[in-house]
Design an enzyme around this catalytic site. Structure first.
Site, PDB file in Angstrom:
ATOM      1  N   ILE A 193     -14.760  21.469  12.997  1.00 13.46           N
ATOM      2  CA  ILE A 193     -14.528  22.409  14.114  1.00 13.46           C
ATOM      3  C   ILE A 193     -15.007  23.812  13.728  1.00 13.46           C
ATOM      4  N   LEU A 194     -14.923  24.140  12.458  1.00 17.03           N
ATOM      5  CA  LEU A 194     -15.366  25.474  12.022  1.00 17.03           C
ATOM      6  C   LEU A 194     -16.882  25.545  11.775  1.00 17.03           C
TER       7      LEU A 194
ATOM      8  N   THR B 109      -0.824   8.118 -17.446  1.00 20.81           N
ATOM      9  CA  THR B 109      -2.183   7.580 -17.331  1.00 20.81           C
ATOM     10  C   THR B 109      -2.946   7.697 -18.654  1.00 20.81           C
TER      11      THR B 109
ATOM     12  N   GLU C  64      -0.697   9.635  -8.372  1.00 21.66           N
ATOM     13  CA  GLU C  64       0.630   9.109  -7.977  1.00 21.66           C
ATOM     14  C   GLU C  64       0.505   7.756  -7.283  1.00 21.66           C
TER      15      GLU C  64
ATOM     16  N   GLY D 219     -20.406  25.769  10.281  1.00 20.14           N
ATOM     17  CA  GLY D 219     -20.836  26.240   8.961  1.00 20.14           C
ATOM     18  C   GLY D 219     -19.753  27.045   8.254  1.00 20.14           C
TER      19      GLY D 219
ATOM     20  N   ALA E  51       8.352  11.939  -7.071  1.00 21.38           N
ATOM     21  CA  ALA E  51       7.174  12.784  -6.847  1.00 21.38           C
ATOM     22  C   ALA E  51       6.395  12.333  -5.608  1.00 21.38           C
TER      23      ALA E  51
ATOM     24  N   HIS F 279      -6.137   2.878 -18.675  1.00 18.70           N
ATOM     25  CA  HIS F 279      -4.997   2.365 -17.906  1.00 18.70           C
ATOM     26  C   HIS F 279      -4.527   3.399 -16.910  1.00 18.70           C
TER      27      HIS F 279
HETATM   28  P1  TGC Z   1       6.083  -4.368 -11.837  1.00 18.02           P
HETATM   29  O1  TGC Z   1       6.208  -5.636 -12.601  1.00 18.02           O
HETATM   30  O2  TGC Z   1       5.963  -4.391 -10.363  1.00 18.02           O
HETATM   31  O3  TGC Z   1       7.319  -3.419 -12.189  1.00 18.02           O
HETATM   32  C1  TGC Z   1       7.733  -3.173 -13.523  1.00 18.02           C
HETATM   33  C2  TGC Z   1       9.162  -2.694 -13.467  1.00 18.02           C
HETATM   34  O4  TGC Z   1       9.226  -1.457 -12.718  1.00 18.02           O
HETATM   35  C3  TGC Z   1      10.076  -1.621 -11.569  1.00 18.02           C
HETATM   36  N1  TGC Z   1       9.435  -0.849 -10.499  1.00 18.02           N
HETATM   37  C4  TGC Z   1       9.892   0.338 -10.091  1.00 18.02           C
HETATM   38  N2  TGC Z   1      10.970   1.052 -10.476  1.00 18.02           N
HETATM   39  C5  TGC Z   1      11.172   2.245  -9.872  1.00 18.02           C
HETATM   40  N3  TGC Z   1      10.323   2.736  -8.939  1.00 18.02           N
HETATM   41  C6  TGC Z   1       9.224   2.051  -8.542  1.00 18.02           C
HETATM   42  N4  TGC Z   1       8.380   2.576  -7.642  1.00 18.02           N
HETATM   43  C7  TGC Z   1       8.967   0.789  -9.121  1.00 18.02           C
HETATM   44  N5  TGC Z   1       7.992  -0.150  -8.993  1.00 18.02           N
HETATM   45  C8  TGC Z   1       8.294  -1.146  -9.840  1.00 18.02           C
HETATM   46  C9  TGC Z   1      10.100  -3.107 -11.305  1.00 18.02           C
HETATM   47  O5  TGC Z   1      11.264  -3.478 -10.603  1.00 18.02           O
HETATM   48  C10 TGC Z   1      10.079  -3.649 -12.717  1.00 18.02           C
HETATM   49  O6  TGC Z   1      11.364  -3.502 -13.273  1.00 18.02           O
HETATM   50  P2  TGC Z   1      11.940  -4.595 -14.308  1.00 18.02           P
HETATM   51  O7  TGC Z   1      13.314  -4.119 -14.613  1.00 18.02           O
HETATM   52  O8  TGC Z   1      11.897  -5.893 -13.549  1.00 18.02           O
HETATM   53  O9  TGC Z   1      11.021  -4.582 -15.491  1.00 18.02           O
HETATM   54  O10 TGC Z   1       4.901  -3.556 -12.505  1.00 18.02           O
HETATM   55  P3  TGC Z   1       3.330  -3.791 -12.449  1.00 18.02           P
HETATM   56  O11 TGC Z   1       2.825  -3.642 -13.848  1.00 18.02           O
HETATM   57  O12 TGC Z   1       2.994  -5.057 -11.710  1.00 18.02           O
HETATM   58  O13 TGC Z   1       2.793  -2.533 -11.633  1.00 18.02           O
HETATM   59  C11 TGC Z   1       3.132  -2.299 -10.312  1.00 18.02           C
HETATM   60  C12 TGC Z   1       2.322  -1.108  -9.755  1.00 18.02           C
HETATM   61  C13 TGC Z   1       0.844  -1.422  -9.705  1.00 18.02           C
HETATM   62  C14 TGC Z   1       2.856  -0.874  -8.349  1.00 18.02           C
HETATM   63  C15 TGC Z   1       2.581   0.141 -10.628  1.00 18.02           C
HETATM   64  O14 TGC Z   1       2.050  -0.034 -11.897  1.00 18.02           O
HETATM   65  C16 TGC Z   1       2.012   1.385 -10.020  1.00 18.02           C
HETATM   66  O15 TGC Z   1       2.671   2.035  -9.199  1.00 18.02           O
HETATM   67  N6  TGC Z   1       0.782   1.822 -10.420  1.00 18.02           N
HETATM   68  C17 TGC Z   1       0.236   3.104 -10.028  1.00 18.02           C
HETATM   69  C18 TGC Z   1       0.261   4.030 -11.219  1.00 18.02           C
HETATM   70  C19 TGC Z   1       0.561   5.430 -10.819  1.00 18.02           C
HETATM   71  O16 TGC Z   1       1.051   5.725  -9.739  1.00 18.02           O
HETATM   72  N7  TGC Z   1       0.328   6.347 -11.714  1.00 18.02           N
HETATM   73  C20 TGC Z   1       0.674   7.721 -11.495  1.00 18.02           C
HETATM   74  C21 TGC Z   1       0.570   8.523 -12.766  1.00 18.02           C
HETATM   75  S1  TGC Z   1       1.376  10.084 -12.667  1.00 18.02           S
HETATM   76  C22 TGC Z   1       0.476  11.002 -11.633  1.00 18.02           C
HETATM   77  O17 TGC Z   1      -0.441  10.602 -11.031  1.00 18.02           O
HETATM   78  C23 TGC Z   1       0.926  12.407 -11.506  1.00 18.02           C
HETATM   79  S2  TGC Z   1      -0.026  13.387 -10.497  1.00 18.02           S
HETATM   80  C24 TGC Z   1       1.054  14.644 -10.409  1.00 18.02           C
HETATM   81  C25 TGC Z   1       0.635  15.806  -9.646  1.00 18.02           C
HETATM   82  O18 TGC Z   1      -0.232  16.560 -10.113  1.00 18.02           O
HETATM   83  O19 TGC Z   1       1.258  16.040  -8.570  1.00 18.02           O
HETATM   84  P1  FAD Z   2      -8.323   3.044 -11.494  1.00 21.05           P
HETATM   85  O1  FAD Z   2      -6.966   2.545 -11.771  1.00 21.05           O
HETATM   86  O2  FAD Z   2      -9.399   2.759 -12.487  1.00 21.05           O
HETATM   87  O3  FAD Z   2      -8.775   2.690 -10.073  1.00 21.05           O
HETATM   88  C1  FAD Z   2     -10.131   2.769  -9.626  1.00 21.05           C
HETATM   89  C2  FAD Z   2     -10.212   2.119  -8.238  1.00 21.05           C
HETATM   90  O4  FAD Z   2      -9.827   0.748  -8.336  1.00 21.05           O
HETATM   91  C3  FAD Z   2      -9.259   2.768  -7.229  1.00 21.05           C
HETATM   92  O5  FAD Z   2      -9.884   2.847  -5.980  1.00 21.05           O
HETATM   93  C4  FAD Z   2      -8.097   1.800  -7.180  1.00 21.05           C
HETATM   94  O6  FAD Z   2      -7.425   1.836  -5.927  1.00 21.05           O
HETATM   95  C5  FAD Z   2      -8.798   0.467  -7.395  1.00 21.05           C
HETATM   96  N1  FAD Z   2      -7.886  -0.539  -7.930  1.00 21.05           N
HETATM   97  C6  FAD Z   2      -7.238  -0.528  -9.131  1.00 21.05           C
HETATM   98  N2  FAD Z   2      -6.465  -1.620  -9.255  1.00 21.05           N
HETATM   99  C7  FAD Z   2      -6.622  -2.348  -8.131  1.00 21.05           C
HETATM  100  C8  FAD Z   2      -6.082  -3.591  -7.643  1.00 21.05           C
HETATM  101  N3  FAD Z   2      -5.183  -4.284  -8.343  1.00 21.05           N
HETATM  102  N4  FAD Z   2      -6.490  -4.023  -6.440  1.00 21.05           N
HETATM  103  C9  FAD Z   2      -7.361  -3.313  -5.688  1.00 21.05           C
HETATM  104  N5  FAD Z   2      -7.926  -2.147  -6.087  1.00 21.05           N
HETATM  105  C10 FAD Z   2      -7.540  -1.675  -7.288  1.00 21.05           C
HETATM  106  N6  FAD Z   2      -1.576  10.865 -14.379  1.00 21.05           N
HETATM  107  C11 FAD Z   2      -0.483  11.173 -15.152  1.00 21.05           C
HETATM  108  O7  FAD Z   2       0.053  10.332 -15.852  1.00 21.05           O
HETATM  109  N7  FAD Z   2       0.020  12.447 -15.136  1.00 21.05           N
HETATM  110  C12 FAD Z   2      -0.517  13.439 -14.383  1.00 21.05           C
HETATM  111  O8  FAD Z   2      -0.006  14.570 -14.382  1.00 21.05           O
HETATM  112  C13 FAD Z   2      -1.665  13.145 -13.587  1.00 21.05           C
HETATM  113  N8  FAD Z   2      -2.281  14.130 -12.877  1.00 21.05           N
HETATM  114  C14 FAD Z   2      -3.479  13.866 -12.262  1.00 21.05           C
HETATM  115  C15 FAD Z   2      -4.204  14.912 -11.701  1.00 21.05           C
HETATM  116  C16 FAD Z   2      -5.449  14.670 -11.122  1.00 21.05           C
HETATM  117  C17 FAD Z   2      -6.243  15.805 -10.574  1.00 21.05           C
HETATM  118  C18 FAD Z   2      -5.942  13.349 -11.049  1.00 21.05           C
HETATM  119  C19 FAD Z   2      -7.258  13.061 -10.398  1.00 21.05           C
HETATM  120  C20 FAD Z   2      -5.226  12.314 -11.593  1.00 21.05           C
HETATM  121  C21 FAD Z   2      -3.993  12.553 -12.222  1.00 21.05           C
HETATM  122  N9  FAD Z   2      -3.288  11.527 -12.864  1.00 21.05           N
HETATM  123  C22 FAD Z   2      -2.167  11.814 -13.619  1.00 21.05           C
HETATM  124  C23 FAD Z   2      -3.863  10.189 -12.956  1.00 21.05           C
HETATM  125  C24 FAD Z   2      -3.733   9.377 -11.677  1.00 21.05           C
HETATM  126  O9  FAD Z   2      -2.421   8.926 -11.494  1.00 21.05           O
HETATM  127  C25 FAD Z   2      -4.738   8.224 -11.774  1.00 21.05           C
HETATM  128  O10 FAD Z   2      -6.027   8.778 -11.592  1.00 21.05           O
HETATM  129  C26 FAD Z   2      -4.477   7.144 -10.742  1.00 21.05           C
HETATM  130  O11 FAD Z   2      -3.256   6.481 -11.002  1.00 21.05           O
HETATM  131  C27 FAD Z   2      -5.614   6.102 -10.675  1.00 21.05           C
HETATM  132  O12 FAD Z   2      -5.994   5.687 -11.947  1.00 21.05           O
HETATM  133  P2  FAD Z   2      -7.558   5.709 -12.361  1.00 21.05           P
HETATM  134  O13 FAD Z   2      -8.088   7.053 -12.044  1.00 21.05           O
HETATM  135  O14 FAD Z   2      -7.641   5.223 -13.748  1.00 21.05           O
HETATM  136  O15 FAD Z   2      -8.248   4.697 -11.384  1.00 21.05           O
END
Ligand code: TGC
Ligand code: FAD
Length: 392
Positions: free
Chosen positions: A345-346, A139, A371, A348, A250, A143
């Site tokens: 349920i709890l 992140t 995630e 205050g 994850a 983005h």
């Molecule tokens: P899109 O064009 O759909 O896909 C690009 C390429 O990726 C492949 N793909 C996947 N591969 C493996 N696993 C998946 N879940 C996959 N989803 C897609 C896809 O086949 C393609 O491959 P290729 O070979 O054709 O290039 O990509 P898009 O840019 O349209 O985005 C799709 C979208 C929105 C679903 C994706 O960007 C997304 O999942 N966004 C959410 C971002 C997110 O989850 N960020 C998390 C950051 S890490 C975090 O939050 C850690 S918190 C940890 C903690 O504390 O526990």
């Molecule tokens: P945005 O992407 O700006 O989204 C804002 C709002 O818009 C959301 O409600 C979303 O659902 C909505 N939205 C966005 N796009 C669309 C769409 N196409 N259609 C409809 N609605 C949409 N990231 C890492 O890489 N590594 C980490 O270890 C990690 N740890 C984290 C720990 C914490 C405590 C938190 C809060 C976040 C962490 N993250 C990490 C980042 C996390 O993955 C992002 O916060 C998350 O993916 C959302 O991105 P954003 O916060 O920029 O929100």
């Protein structure tokens, strides 16, 4: 905080579907949480400090790399064991589970899957024992849901890469020894690089004033002309699919983890409702409270079955990314709703640190966002069933 009296609900005898090994691993994690996490976690959350003292315990219960092969220091367990460990840890606190999720699925997994043998041998054993802690940088400030737009980049300088950019919201960043960082090369292709603490130009400032995941350290990863040795690039996969593949692992763990938080809220609320007397009888005797509790155990049971079936599919190598999204979205939403109802349920008392519920509730506000947000996972299901992309 009150003593930890947790008793795990199992309304559909799901234990009968687990192996003896699953139960042993689950019970060891459960005992450890009761002994080593519950007594300290409320204070850690109030103080907004990750309790580093629990790192060796996390390693001992197999929480760092549960499914990573033993030859690299992992526990070599199956996916259901991994899920059960996450469930028990998150029963204690989502922030502690976050640390384990990041270490296992976002740092060890990409090194194992996309790294070469030298990288596996260098990093995985130390990450498995917790001697080194890792973070995962995807992140960026501009983005989040759309990581494909990332601007962090590296240039080939002959004998090294030069890395520039910034990552935001990174769990474990303030104390990580290594970071798996996703950045674009000069052709705009995404690659993973292992950045090590001490590399010049690499800093990890902490993000303060969070009301959620207070016992987990969150921060930035900042790269200003960081010279990264060429051998630190993960060679075996590139493109956005590489980080998204880690997220699948994850997100799967989270779909189990949050069941733990929900079970803790339900168990606490049930015990309280049986003991708390108003209008001359325990509040558990009022229909309005029974409705809440009955719906909670129903939703927990459904979530347990969803996670278990997903675990079976994962073990068979058949779970799709869209199936994982459905479970992450459903189970986090379930847990957050249960936390909100349980807190009521709890009365205050529910807002105090005497009980775990408010802490779970605040934590889950992060879990429903990271995630992949609740919305993003719905759009993944929507795309999967209709073939129409509603992201863009
Ligand atoms: P899109 O064009 O759909 O896909 C690009 C390429 O990726 C492949 N793909 C996947 N591969 C493996 N696993 C998946 N879940 C996959 N989803 C897609 C896809 O086949 C393609 O491959 P290729 O070979 O054709 O290039 O990509 P898009 O840019 O349209 O985005 C799709 C979208 C929105 C679903 C994706 O960007 C997304 O999942 N966004 C959410 C971002 C997110 O989850 N960020 C998390 C950051 S890490 C975090 O939050 C850690 S918190 C940890 C903690 O504390 O526990
Ligand atoms: P945005 O992407 O700006 O989204 C804002 C709002 O818009 C959301 O409600 C979303 O659902 C909505 N939205 C966005 N796009 C669309 C769409 N196409 N259609 C409809 N609605 C949409 N990231 C890492 O890489 N590594 C980490 O270890 C990690 N740890 C984290 C720990 C914490 C405590 C938190 C809060 C976040 C962490 N993250 C990490 C980042 C996390 O993955 C992002 O916060 C998350 O993916 C959302 O991105 P954003 O916060 O920029 O929100």
């Amino acid at each position: 905080m009150k003593p930890d009296l947790f008793e795990a609900p199992d309304y559909y005898n799901i234990d009968d579907l687990l192996t003896e090994e699953h139960k042993l691993i689950r019970d060891a994690a459960r005992d450890w949480v009761k002994r080593d996490v519950s007594p300290i976690i409320e204070e850690a959350a109030q103080d907004a400090k990750f309790p580093k003292s629990i790192i060796p315990g996390l390693a001992e219960i197999g929480a760092f790399g549960p499914y990573i092969p033993e030859e690299y220091g992992g526990a070599g367990l199956d996916q259901i064991s991994y899920g059960l460990i996450m469930q028990e840890i998150e029963r204690g606190d989502s922030g502690v589970r976050s640390t384990a999720s990041v270490q296992s699925s976002l740092v060890m997994y990409p090194i194992w899957k996309y790294g070469n043998e030298e990288q596996r041998k260098k990093y995985l054993p130390k990450l498995a024992t917790g001697e080194w802690m890792g973070s995962f940088g995807l992140t960026e400030p501009d983005h989040g849901s759309n990581p494909a737009g990332m601007v962090t980049n590296f240039k080939d300088k002959g004998d090294h890469y030069l890395l520039n950019g910034a990552k935001l919201w990174i769990s474990n960043s303030p104390f990580c020894d290594v970071a798996v960082v996703w950045a674009k090369n000069e052709e705009g292709r995404i690659h993973g690089l292992v950045v090590e603490r001490g590399m010049e130009g690499f800093t990890t400032p902490e993000t303060h004033n969070k009301w959620s995941l207070r016992a987990s350290a969150t921060g930035e990863l900042i790269f200003q002309d960081v010279k990264v040795p060429k051998e630190n690039l993960l060679p075996n996969k590139s493109g956005l699919g590489a980080p998204l593949g880690c997220l699948d692992s994850a997100r799967y763990g989270i779909s189990w983890g949050v069941i733990g938080a929900a079970m803790d809220c339900y168990d606490t609320a049930l015990r309280y409702a049986k003991e708390r007397v108003q209008f001359g009888k325990p509040i558990a005797g009022f229909q309005l409270q029974q409705k809440k509790l009955a719906e909670m155990i129903t939703e927990i049971t459904k979530a347990q079955l969803l996670a278990l079936r997903l675990g079976q599919l994962k073990n068979e190598g058949k779970a799709t990314s869209a199936q994982i999204s459905m479970a992450k979205r459903n189970n986090v939403d379930m847990a957050l709703k249960i936390a909100r109802e349980a807190r009521q349920i709890l009365g205050g008392m529910g807002i105090t640190g005497e009980y775990s519920i408010m802490r779970h509730m605040m934590n889950l506000e992060s879990v429903i966002t990271y995630e992949g947000t609740h919305d993003i996972h719905l759009l993944i299901t929507g795309l999967d069933i209709t073939g129409e992309n509603a992201f863009k």
